[in-house]
Write an enzyme that holds these catalytic residues in place. Structure first.
Site, PDB file in Angstrom:
ATOM      1  N   CYS A  21      37.529  21.560  25.411  1.00 41.37           N
ATOM      2  CA  CYS A  21      37.730  22.587  24.381  1.00 41.37           C
ATOM      3  C   CYS A  21      37.160  23.945  24.792  1.00 41.37           C
ATOM      4  O   CYS A  21      37.657  24.979  24.348  1.00 41.37           O
ATOM      5  CB  CYS A  21      37.169  22.142  23.037  1.00 41.37           C
ATOM      6  SG  CYS A  21      35.409  21.847  23.004  1.00 41.37           S
ATOM      7  N   HIS A 123      32.104  21.434  19.290  1.00 41.06           N
ATOM      8  CA  HIS A 123      33.472  21.860  19.574  1.00 41.06           C
ATOM      9  C   HIS A 123      33.530  23.382  19.623  1.00 41.06           C
ATOM     10  O   HIS A 123      32.928  24.069  18.786  1.00 41.06           O
ATOM     11  CB  HIS A 123      34.394  21.322  18.471  1.00 41.06           C
ATOM     12  CG  HIS A 123      35.840  21.616  18.670  1.00 41.06           C
ATOM     13  ND1 HIS A 123      36.545  21.199  19.776  1.00 41.06           N
ATOM     14  CD2 HIS A 123      36.729  22.290  17.888  1.00 41.06           C
ATOM     15  CE1 HIS A 123      37.804  21.600  19.667  1.00 41.06           C
ATOM     16  NE2 HIS A 123      37.939  22.264  18.539  1.00 41.06           N
ATOM     17  N   ASP A 138      41.933  27.127  17.155  1.00 40.82           N
ATOM     18  CA  ASP A 138      41.315  25.827  17.409  1.00 40.82           C
ATOM     19  C   ASP A 138      42.292  24.919  18.154  1.00 40.82           C
ATOM     20  O   ASP A 138      43.422  24.695  17.707  1.00 40.82           O
ATOM     21  CB  ASP A 138      40.926  25.204  16.062  1.00 40.82           C
ATOM     22  CG  ASP A 138      40.144  23.912  16.202  1.00 40.82           C
ATOM     23  OD1 ASP A 138      40.033  23.384  17.325  1.00 40.82           O
ATOM     24  OD2 ASP A 138      39.646  23.424  15.172  1.00 40.82           O
TER      25      ASP A 138
END
Length: 216
Positions: A21, A123, A138
């Protein structure tokens, strides 16, 4: 390297793969799949800790899981700086016109297949403006999520930072950081930021900002 600025109709949105991520957040911020690669981030990890057999800046399994030091170094290699936002301040102090984007660090559940395990991970998420409107990029979302106008962004950030487990980082070009023109009033923010002018990226540790480095 300047960030690409596509129209809102063709926003580049990289989806979540393994524990990458941080890579997705960077590429989504720069709007290019070629902005950064896993190999480049792995190389940064090695340069940050060349003597460590187990590198503290990424997953020992080679799946990603890069920490904030890697993201800061990656941005610096492209002429950008990333500064931790002191959540004791109201985001209205930000001069949004001089800010390239934001990276948000949040807790997330760890899932194996369809089972949610009792493990807390971290994250990375990028936020950016396109044609005057802000989007949440995201990598876990199916598509970019419209946040809205500047006021909507400030309200979004306020809500996110109400949680003690979430941290916001402000991304800007180096000249903006040096002049502190990412702030409306510089004097109100002195000595309350992670200052990458006076500290190298590898010296800014997660412990400085009470973050857990693991992510998903």
């Amino acid at each position: 390297m300047k960030m690409n600025t596509p129209t809102s109709e063709c926003i580049y949105h990289e989806k979540q793969v393994r524990e990458l991520c941080a890579l997705h957040a960077l590429n989504n911020l720069f709007q290019s799949k070629d902005a950064f690669t896993k190999g480049e981030l792995d190389c940064i990890c090695h340069n940050l800790s060349p003597e460590n057999w187990i590198n503290p800046h990424k997953s020992m399994l080679g799946l990603g899981n890069y920490d904030v030091n890697v993201i800061m170094s990656a941005l610096q290699s492209r002429g950008y700086a990333m500064i931790w936002f002191d959540k004791r301040k109201d985001p209205s102090c930000l001069n949004l016109g001089n800010i390239a984007g934001f990276i948000l660090n949040i807790p997330t559940d760890y899932k194996f297949s369809f089972i949610t395990l009792p493990l807390k991970r971290r994250h990375w998420i990028s936020l950016r403006r396109f044609n005057g409107l802000y989007y949440n990029l995201d990598s876990k979302l199916d598509v970019p999520l419209l946040i809205g106008t500047e006021e909507a962004l400030l309200n979004f950030v306020r809500t996110e930072l109400d949680s003690k487990d979430k941290e916001l980082f402000v991304v800007m070009i180096n000249d903006v950081e040096k002049s502190q023109s990412w702030l409306k009033e510089k004097s109100n923010y002195d000595n309350k930021i992670v200052d990458s002018v006076n500290r190298d990226a590898e010296e800014v540790l997660i412990s400085d900002i009470n973050l857990i480095t693991t992510e998903l």
